[in-house]
Design a protein around this motif. Structure first.
Motif, PDB file in Angstrom:
ATOM      1  N   TYR A  11       0.831  -1.205   0.000  1.00 63.79           N
ATOM      2  CA  TYR A  11       0.000   0.000   0.000  1.00 63.79           C
ATOM      3  C   TYR A  11       0.868   1.258   0.000  1.00 63.79           C
TER       4      TYR A  11
ATOM      5  N   ARG B  23       0.146   3.688  -3.022  1.00 63.53           N
ATOM      6  CA  ARG B  23      -0.758   4.810  -2.815  1.00 63.53           C
ATOM      7  C   ARG B  23      -0.136   6.015  -2.121  1.00 63.53           C
TER       8      ARG B  23
ATOM      9  N   PHE C 163      -3.052  -3.462  -5.861  1.00 58.64           N
ATOM     10  CA  PHE C 163      -3.463  -2.166  -5.315  1.00 58.64           C
ATOM     11  C   PHE C 163      -3.485  -1.089  -6.398  1.00 58.64           C
TER      12      PHE C 163
ATOM     13  N   LEU D  42      -7.148   1.332   3.788  1.00 56.71           N
ATOM     14  CA  LEU D  42      -6.524   0.067   3.396  1.00 56.71           C
ATOM     15  C   LEU D  42      -7.409  -1.123   3.759  1.00 56.71           C
TER      16      LEU D  42
END
Length: 293
Positions: free
Chosen positions: A110, A114, A178, A200
């Motif tokens: 993640y 992101r 992701f 998340l």
């Protein structure tokens, strides 16, 4: 004259195209059959030699169709060797590897996917570079380290070592999943007041279950089949995993070939069941992020 021939020419062209397409389909099917035969025949040969009387396997030409069933190889395996204990040890180590890998990989993937922070791309490249070095080059330093801390003959520490080797690859696999989640969904969750942890676990993970399954499969099979580090760090026979136990069947004086085949079949049952249980998620997980619109 030429105008009257045009429909015939078009029909002939269509027929030629149909023949070419049919020929291509036949060639593809033949290629698939050849590849399947090459891949599956060793498995079939192992199962065949494990279940049929040995005299048929030792004839020439060898019998490719089972001539009766004989379970003595499995009986000898379970009576003479602690095969159940080996499988339990492998299951224990593989389960720890899967759990630890998911705990580490989920936030790491993640963060790479992101979050925007300095050094993100450099860390991603470093994770890839860790996969370049062969394990044989670092088994001696790892053994020295484990001996210094008293971690040899410790299945839990062996599992953590396995997880350390599989985390970089699994991080990139999950990062691709992701990346496939639309950014608008993540931004909407953040605008609604969620922090990154809530985003998340509440938004991203439910949408990327196939990626989690793919990571679990990679981690499980890596640990289940790993031999090099296990043989260096585990010396007590009571802690042997399946890969170590199967290796003990091969000795300088004798190699019970058909018992070894039976052991290979037994050792393969649990991974096959595990794969069949989750196989519908695997392809989506491994190809997630391959195409982004």
């Amino acid at each position: 004259m030429s105008a009257t021939l045009l429909p015939e020419q078009r029909a002939s062209a269509r027929a030629a195209a149909d023949r070419a397409a049919a020929l291509g389909a036949i060639l593809r099917a033949a290629l698939i059959l050849i590849v399947c035969f090459v891949v599956l025949f060793p498995v079939y040969w192992m199962v065949l030699n494990a279940i049929q009387p040995g005299e048929y396997s030792l004839t020439w030409p060898p019998a490719l169709i089972p001539h009766g069933l004989e379970w003595s190889n499995f009986a000898r395996l379970f009576e003479d060797k602690p095969i159940v204990e080996w499988l339990l040890m492998s299951t224990y180590v593989a389960a720890i590897v899967v759990v630890v890998t998911l705990i580490v990989v989920v936030p790491a993937a993640y963060a790479l996917s992101r979050l925007r922070w300095r050094g993100r791309n450099l860390l991603g490249l470093f994770l890839l570079f860790t996969q370049i070095m062969p394990g044989a080059m670092i088994v001696a330093p790892e053994l020295t380290l484990f001996r210094a801390f008293g971690w040899t003959d410790n299945l839990t520490m062996l599992a953590l070592l396995h997880a350390a080797f599989v985390v970089p690859l699994c991080t990139w696999i999950l990062k691709a999943s992701f990346d496939a989640v639309p950014g608008e969904i993540v931004e909407a969750a953040l605008v609604d007041g969620c922090n990154h942890w809530q985003t998340l676990f509440s938004v991203v993970l439910p949408l990327t279950r196939p990626g989690l399954v793919a990571v679990s499969v990679v981690a499980f099979f890596f640990s289940w089949n790993e031999y090099l580090f296990s043989s260096a760090l585990i010396t007590r026979s009571g802690l042997y995993t399946g890969s170590l136990g199967l290796a003990t069947l091969i000795t300088q004086l004798d190699t019970p070939l058909f018992v070894l085949m039976a052991a290979g079949v037994t050792f393969s049952v649990l991974p096959i069941l595990f794969y069949l249980a989750i196989q519908r998620h695997i392809l989506r997980g491994l190809t997630a992020g391959a195409v982004k619109g």
